[in-house]
Design a protein around this motif. Sequence first.
Motif, short mmCIF file in Angstrom:
data_model
loop_
_atom_site.label_atom_id
_atom_site.label_comp_id
_atom_site.label_asym_id
_atom_site.label_seq_id
_atom_site.Cartn_x
_atom_site.Cartn_y
_atom_site.Cartn_z
N SER A 84 5.39 10.09 5.94
CA SER A 84 4.68 11.42 6.27
C SER A 84 4.27 12.03 7.32
O SER A 84 4.96 12.85 8.79
N PHE A 127 1.25 -0.99 0.38
CA PHE A 127 -0.12 0.02 -0.26
C PHE A 127 0.80 0.99 -0.29
O PHE A 127 1.24 1.94 0.73
N ALA A 128 1.67 1.26 -1.16
CA ALA A 128 2.45 2.39 -1.77
C ALA A 128 1.42 4.05 -0.52
O ALA A 128 2.61 5.34 0.01
N GLY A 129 0.95 4.23 -0.83
CA GLY A 129 0.49 5.24 -0.85
C GLY A 129 -0.61 5.50 0.51
O GLY A 129 0.18 6.55 1.40
N LEU A 130 -0.86 4.66 1.93
CA LEU A 130 -0.77 4.68 3.14
C LEU A 130 0.95 4.13 3.94
O LEU A 130 0.40 5.50 4.38
N GLY A 183 3.72 6.09 2.11
CA GLY A 183 3.96 7.25 1.88
C GLY A 183 3.20 8.44 3.22
O GLY A 183 3.97 9.47 3.90
N LEU A 184 1.92 8.39 3.76
CA LEU A 184 0.94 9.02 3.97
C LEU A 184 1.92 8.77 6.14
O LEU A 184 1.96 9.76 6.56
#
Length: 53
Positions: free
Chosen positions: A29, A20-23, A25-26
């Motif tokens: 961050s 889950f690349a988006g999760l 990264g979030l």
Amino acid sequence: MLYWTLVFLVIAIVAGFLGFAGLAGLAASVAKIIFVIFLVVFVISLITGRRRP
């Protein structure tokens, strides 16, 4: 506050491992932001703690 940084770091690592690349990264961050806030508060407390007589 450092606890939450570690929680988001673990979430980012697990999400990255599962793809889950988006999760990931979030969560990474958010962990970085909370860690920077922790460092700022820590430095401020060190400085103000030394000023007391």
